[in-house]
Design an enzyme around this catalytic site. Sequence first.
Site, PDB file in Angstrom:
ATOM      1  N   SER A   1      -1.177   7.095   4.854  1.00 33.10           N
ATOM      2  CA  SER A   1      -2.619   6.877   4.851  1.00 33.10           C
ATOM      3  C   SER A   1      -2.940   5.435   5.236  1.00 33.10           C
ATOM      4  CB  SER A   1      -3.209   7.197   3.474  1.00 33.10           C
ATOM      5  OG  SER A   1      -2.628   6.357   2.492  1.00 33.10           O
TER       6      SER A   1
ATOM      7  N   ASP B   1      -3.314  16.367  11.682  1.00 35.82           N
ATOM      8  CA  ASP B   1      -2.715  16.211  10.357  1.00 35.82           C
ATOM      9  C   ASP B   1      -1.370  16.902  10.176  1.00 35.82           C
ATOM     10  OD1 ASP B   1      -2.853  15.183   7.680  1.00 35.82           O
ATOM     11  OD2 ASP B   1      -3.435  17.168   6.969  1.00 35.82           O
TER      12      ASP B   1
END
Length: 600
Positions: free
Chosen positions: A261, A290
Amino acid sequence: MLKVWAARRRAFNMELTKNQAVLDWIDQQVALTKPDQVIWIDGSEAQLEQLRQEACATGEMYKLNQEKLPGCYLHRSDPTDVARVESRTFICCKKQEDAGPTNNWMDPQEMYAKLHKLYDGSMKGRTMYVIPYCMSVVGSPFAKYGIELTDSIYVVLNMAIMTRMGEEVVPYLDENFIKGLHARANLDPEERYIVQFPEDNVIMSINSGYGGNVLQGKKCFALRIASNLGRQEGWLAEHMLILGIQNPQGEVRYVTGAFPSACGKTNLAMLIPPEGYQKNGWKCWCVGDDIAWLRVGADGRLWAVNPEKGFFGVAPGTNAKSNPNALATTHQGTIFTNVALNLEDDTVWWEKLTPNPPQHALDWKGNPWSPDTATGPAAHPNSRFTAPAENCPCISPEFNNPNGVPISAIIFGGRRAKTAPLVYQSRDWQHGVFVGSVMASEKTAAAEGTVGETRRDPMAMLPFCGYHMGDYWQHWLDMEKAIANPPKIFNVNWFRTDDQGNFIWPGFSENLRVVEWILKRCFDEVGARETEIGYLPNVEDINLDGVDVDRETLASLLSVDRDLWREEAKQIRAFYAQFGDKLPQTLEKELEGLEARLQD
């Protein structure tokens, strides 16, 4: 009792299948949770619209300005239920050693007993929705099928965006379907569980209504369960973007990328070429932002699909400058979760969406908010948008290709202030697995822990690997034998800083300059220089036309500080120690090789 519940289920809503294995399992869950009624989700727009209206009538969702945001809705979760909770996420297999030191574990029978008490009667007074869904293109070689039972309309409507679901999936359901049960229960944080049983292909989540915990097709299925399936069946389920780069000759080359992240993953997935590149005919195509499932094709290359159908993105920070493609994707058919409601025009707002916040708004908790009197953010820092991938201006024409796209490069990345250079290439597949296994980022704010503290996140899979990390690395190593023409593996770091803490590389669109070099390396179109850590670009081989970076600065970005890397090797050895005998000997030898080269 079971027969009574089965009769009730069939009385309320005709099941879409005659598959007895499916029906028996549903009957068991109905008997356990005791809903007032059971409704099969057929995926039709008429049924989904009826559920939207019901959700708005009960306050579960709010219909936004349909002129400015057609088909868009706002949802607010419970204030105690706003993110994935890793401490409440479990991998339950028979042997604890198979889960490994990076996963929470409990004996499956003990966990089933605990969960059954929580689920008992949890849907009384509520409706159970039966969602048949598919990860990847229905009927494709990559496709895997599941059913999620839930008492949340929010889950149904999000799953309709994120997965292929409904009647078209039903013919493919067999005894191997992934079984998922979700109940909101009373949202008690102390009794919140997100549990994967990889040996049973079962997912159970309770006492949460937040997306990442309850949209079971996403991290629960597509990564934790699928990573274990991939090990058994000879493929990879990875926390990776898939990006196509089209050069001026019209050739499209594809890369995957794994990033922790806050390391630029979504921006890279929806990359916009720099102006000069656009004028020369370069284009970028998003296949996935993703998750990637990768299989070996008949041609011996690794082929990838995005098993999802939508984007579940972080809203704060997304704007017309940082990621215009992501923002454009949210303008139709999107569910916003925990953002602010702009009362001036019945639209949404979040931090950094626009320079000037609305004067009259409701914050993510539904309380009045204005910038002059605010004591907290308008949108929760982890607020989300669930948007159809087809909305994305740069969605790849190959998005629905059942065979996926061929991968030329795998890119690993992290956030390092000094250690890692802008880009380097691994020596070979084994060294590439080593590079991915030691991926790391440094903490950037005191609130997150010690500033500069390094957090290892192997392949960006630390929270998502459904079995022992050491076995996972061994599976990566074993895959080499099956891939006749493997992709080359690289590491990037957009985040090197100067002595004042300023980023040296401009990032964003300019990252295409680095990806261009990566792809040239994959097709033997450019050379490189060998260093202790791998192959680095020659300074003249990175195109700097039109960017405010000179050759001297680029050279500094491509430097290798031996002292920092000696310290890095020590930290890697300490990190590897927790995996004991499960650490593949190949990776131990790669570390020894790095240490030796740094001593020469």
